[in-house]
Design a protein around this motif. Structure first.
Motif, PDB file in Angstrom:
ATOM      1  N   ASN A 118       0.826  -1.205   0.000  1.00 51.07           N
ATOM      2  CA  ASN A 118       0.000   0.000   0.000  1.00 51.07           C
ATOM      3  C   ASN A 118       0.858   1.252   0.000  1.00 51.07           C
ATOM      4  OD1 ASN A 118      -2.108  -1.784   0.168  1.00 51.07           O
ATOM      5  ND2 ASN A 118      -2.704  -1.224   2.241  1.00 51.07           N
ATOM      6  N   ILE A 119       1.942   1.239   0.754  1.00 53.04           N
ATOM      7  CA  ILE A 119       2.844   2.392   0.797  1.00 53.04           C
ATOM      8  C   ILE A 119       3.370   2.681  -0.610  1.00 53.04           C
ATOM      9  CG2 ILE A 119       5.062   3.229   1.684  1.00 53.04           C
ATOM     10  CD1 ILE A 119       4.379   1.568   4.281  1.00 53.04           C
ATOM     11  N   ALA A 120       3.813   1.651  -1.299  1.00 53.11           N
ATOM     12  CA  ALA A 120       4.309   1.824  -2.669  1.00 53.11           C
ATOM     13  C   ALA A 120       3.187   2.283  -3.607  1.00 53.11           C
ATOM     14  CB  ALA A 120       4.926   0.518  -3.170  1.00 53.11           C
ATOM     15  N   TYR A 121       1.997   1.728  -3.445  1.00 57.39           N
ATOM     16  CA  TYR A 121       0.860   2.075  -4.305  1.00 57.39           C
ATOM     17  C   TYR A 121       0.504   3.552  -4.167  1.00 57.39           C
ATOM     18  CZ  TYR A 121      -3.815   1.766  -6.370  1.00 57.39           C
ATOM     19  OH  TYR A 121      -4.929   1.962  -7.146  1.00 57.39           O
ATOM     20  N   TYR A 122       0.382   4.022  -2.932  1.00 60.56           N
ATOM     21  CA  TYR A 122       0.009   5.425  -2.730  1.00 60.56           C
ATOM     22  C   TYR A 122       1.096   6.360  -3.257  1.00 60.56           C
ATOM     23  CZ  TYR A 122      -3.649   3.470   0.216  1.00 60.56           C
ATOM     24  OH  TYR A 122      -4.721   2.758   0.669  1.00 60.56           O
ATOM     25  N   THR A 123       2.344   5.983  -3.091  1.00 56.86           N
ATOM     26  CA  THR A 123       3.439   6.794  -3.617  1.00 56.86           C
ATOM     27  C   THR A 123       3.356   6.879  -5.140  1.00 56.86           C
ATOM     28  OG1 THR A 123       4.822   6.197  -1.728  1.00 56.86           O
ATOM     29  CG2 THR A 123       5.948   7.059  -3.671  1.00 56.86           C
ATOM     30  N   ARG A 124       3.086   5.760  -5.786  1.00 49.47           N
ATOM     31  CA  ARG A 124       2.944   5.753  -7.255  1.00 49.47           C
ATOM     32  C   ARG A 124       1.791   6.638  -7.718  1.00 49.47           C
ATOM     33  NH1 ARG A 124       3.460   0.233  -6.676  1.00 49.47           N
ATOM     34  NH2 ARG A 124       1.295  -0.140  -7.273  1.00 49.47           N
ATOM     35  N   HIS A 125       0.801   6.826  -6.871  1.00 55.05           N
ATOM     36  CA  HIS A 125      -0.367   7.631  -7.231  1.00 55.05           C
ATOM     37  C   HIS A 125      -0.271   9.074  -6.736  1.00 55.05           C
ATOM     38  CE1 HIS A 125      -2.879   4.653  -9.255  1.00 55.05           C
ATOM     39  NE2 HIS A 125      -2.199   3.796  -8.536  1.00 55.05           N
ATOM     40  N   GLY A 126       0.946   9.519  -6.436  1.00 57.85           N
ATOM     41  CA  GLY A 126       1.172  10.927  -6.135  1.00 57.85           C
ATOM     42  C   GLY A 126       1.017  11.348  -4.693  1.00 57.85           C
ATOM     43  N   TYR A 127       0.845  10.403  -3.790  1.00 56.38           N
ATOM     44  CA  TYR A 127       0.736  10.745  -2.378  1.00 56.38           C
ATOM     45  C   TYR A 127       2.132  10.822  -1.766  1.00 56.38           C
ATOM     46  CZ  TYR A 127      -4.278  10.183  -2.532  1.00 56.38           C
ATOM     47  OH  TYR A 127      -5.596  10.358  -2.830  1.00 56.38           O
ATOM     48  N   ALA A 128       2.343  11.813  -0.923  1.00 56.13           N
ATOM     49  CA  ALA A 128       3.629  12.000  -0.267  1.00 56.13           C
ATOM     50  C   ALA A 128       3.515  11.623   1.204  1.00 56.13           C
ATOM     51  CB  ALA A 128       4.074  13.457  -0.385  1.00 56.13           C
ATOM     52  N   GLU A 129       4.467  10.839   1.658  1.00 56.96           N
ATOM     53  CA  GLU A 129       4.486  10.467   3.069  1.00 56.96           C
ATOM     54  C   GLU A 129       4.794  11.706   3.908  1.00 56.96           C
ATOM     55  OE1 GLU A 129       7.168   7.781   6.085  1.00 56.96           O
ATOM     56  OE2 GLU A 129       6.868   6.995   4.053  1.00 56.96           O
ATOM     57  N   THR A 130       4.021  11.881   4.992  1.00 55.67           N
ATOM     58  CA  THR A 130       4.220  13.040   5.860  1.00 55.67           C
ATOM     59  C   THR A 130       4.786  12.679   7.224  1.00 55.67           C
ATOM     60  OG1 THR A 130       1.932  12.957   6.648  1.00 55.67           O
ATOM     61  CG2 THR A 130       2.397  14.358   4.726  1.00 55.67           C
ATOM     62  N   ARG A 131       4.471  11.482   7.700  1.00 51.64           N
ATOM     63  CA  ARG A 131       4.984  11.080   9.012  1.00 51.64           C
ATOM     64  C   ARG A 131       4.642   9.619   9.272  1.00 51.64           C
ATOM     65  NH1 ARG A 131       0.420  12.089  12.999  1.00 51.64           N
ATOM     66  NH2 ARG A 131      -1.234  12.837  11.643  1.00 51.64           N
ATOM     67  N   ARG A 132       5.282   9.076  10.302  1.00 45.98           N
ATOM     68  CA  ARG A 132       4.991   7.732  10.791  1.00 45.98           C
ATOM     69  C   ARG A 132       4.905   7.805  12.305  1.00 45.98           C
ATOM     70  NH1 ARG A 132       7.694   3.086   7.222  1.00 45.98           N
ATOM     71  NH2 ARG A 132       7.619   4.143   5.218  1.00 45.98           N
ATOM     72  N   HIS A 133       3.883   7.212  12.853  1.00 46.14           N
ATOM     73  CA  HIS A 133       3.809   7.075  14.299  1.00 46.14           C
ATOM     74  C   HIS A 133       2.714   6.089  14.690  1.00 46.14           C
ATOM     75  CE1 HIS A 133       0.537  10.150  14.285  1.00 46.14           C
ATOM     76  NE2 HIS A 133       0.197   9.605  15.412  1.00 46.14           N
ATOM     77  N   GLU A 134       2.726   5.744  15.977  1.00 49.07           N
ATOM     78  CA  GLU A 134       1.733   4.800  16.479  1.00 49.07           C
ATOM     79  C   GLU A 134       0.432   5.542  16.767  1.00 49.07           C
ATOM     80  OE1 GLU A 134       1.165   1.652  20.102  1.00 49.07           O
ATOM     81  OE2 GLU A 134       3.156   1.901  19.222  1.00 49.07           O
ATOM     82  N   GLN A 135      -0.672   4.940  16.331  1.00 48.16           N
ATOM     83  CA  GLN A 135      -1.999   5.502  16.556  1.00 48.16           C
ATOM     84  C   GLN A 135      -2.958   4.338  16.775  1.00 48.16           C
ATOM     85  OE1 GLN A 135      -4.148   7.162  13.158  1.00 48.16           O
ATOM     86  NE2 GLN A 135      -4.686   8.926  14.409  1.00 48.16           N
ATOM     87  N   ASP A 136      -3.729   4.399  17.829  1.00 47.19           N
ATOM     88  CA  ASP A 136      -4.705   3.351  18.140  1.00 47.19           C
ATOM     89  C   ASP A 136      -4.062   1.966  18.198  1.00 47.19           C
ATOM     90  OD1 ASP A 136      -6.701   5.320  18.180  1.00 47.19           O
ATOM     91  OD2 ASP A 136      -7.123   5.048  16.040  1.00 47.19           O
ATOM     92  N   GLY A 137      -2.800   1.910  18.613  1.00 47.92           N
ATOM     93  CA  GLY A 137      -2.099   0.634  18.733  1.00 47.92           C
ATOM     94  C   GLY A 137      -1.541   0.093  17.433  1.00 47.92           C
ATOM     95  N   PHE A 138      -1.579   0.875  16.359  1.00 50.68           N
ATOM     96  CA  PHE A 138      -1.045   0.463  15.060  1.00 50.68           C
ATOM     97  C   PHE A 138       0.093   1.399  14.663  1.00 50.68           C
ATOM     98  CE2 PHE A 138      -5.523  -0.916  14.881  1.00 50.68           C
ATOM     99  CZ  PHE A 138      -5.369  -2.233  14.489  1.00 50.68           C
ATOM    100  N   ARG A 139       1.112   0.836  14.001  1.00 53.62           N
ATOM    101  CA  ARG A 139       2.187   1.659  13.431  1.00 53.62           C
ATOM    102  C   ARG A 139       1.695   2.138  12.064  1.00 53.62           C
ATOM    103  NH1 ARG A 139       5.599   4.233  15.587  1.00 53.62           N
ATOM    104  NH2 ARG A 139       6.832   4.167  13.716  1.00 53.62           N
ATOM    105  N   ARG A 140       1.412   3.429  11.956  1.00 52.68           N
ATOM    106  CA  ARG A 140       0.802   3.965  10.738  1.00 52.68           C
ATOM    107  C   ARG A 140       1.746   4.896   9.988  1.00 52.68           C
ATOM    108  NH1 ARG A 140      -5.321   4.664  13.077  1.00 52.68           N
ATOM    109  NH2 ARG A 140      -5.871   2.490  12.732  1.00 52.68           N
TER     110      ARG A 140
END
Length: 148
Positions: A118-140
């Motif tokens: 999914n990370i690769a897919y969204y990047t291919r579709h023009g989405y830019a990663e802004t951050r990574r952190h834990e939310q609701d017990g998931f690494r997002r």
């Protein structure tokens, strides 16, 4: 393919699509991903769910939630048998169209860090990663895409 707002009769299909699309990630994450336990009946009732229909069957969906200044693409899922046919790309385009229609300047989304495809897919579709952190017990991993 037709995309329309999901109705009450689509809730079971949305649940089934989420289960099929996210099942492969359970072992990577160590538990069911959040979309597998989402309240699709509420999201349909709130007008946040959109269904992609091919041949009379719901094959994918998106959950779109307007926020101040952006549209949150909370979930996008496609039946594994329908993947690779442009359904996901059309749902991403729907999110961008919907954001523009609401006068919102960007689409934001997140995925689990373990969902590397999914990370690769969204990047291919023009989405830019802004951050990574834990939310609701998931690494997002969080993304954004401006929509002109």
């Amino acid at each position: 393919m037709m995309i329309r707002r999901a109705g009450p009769g689509d809730v079971a299909a949305l649940r089934a699509i989420a289960a099929a699309a996210y099942e492969k990630y359970i072992s990577r994450i160590g538990r069911a991903p959040a979309p597998m336990t989402a309240d699709y009946a509420r999201q349909v009732s709130d007008g946040q769910a959109w269904a992609a229909v091919q041949g009379g069957q719901v094959v994918g969906f998106a959950i779109l939630i307007a926020q101040p200044g952006y549209l949150l693409l909370e979930n996008v899922a496609v039946l594994p048998a329908a993947q690779g046919r442009g359904v996901g790309a059309r749902l991403l385009a729907l999110a961008e169209e919907h954001a523009r229609g609401l006068g919102l300047g960007e689409v934001r989304l997140y995925t689990n860090e373990a969902m590397t495809e999914n990370i690769a897919y969204y990047t291919r579709h023009g989405y830019a990663e802004t951050r990574r952190h834990e939310q609701d017990g998931f690494r997002r991993v969080f993304f954004r895409k401006p929509v002109p």
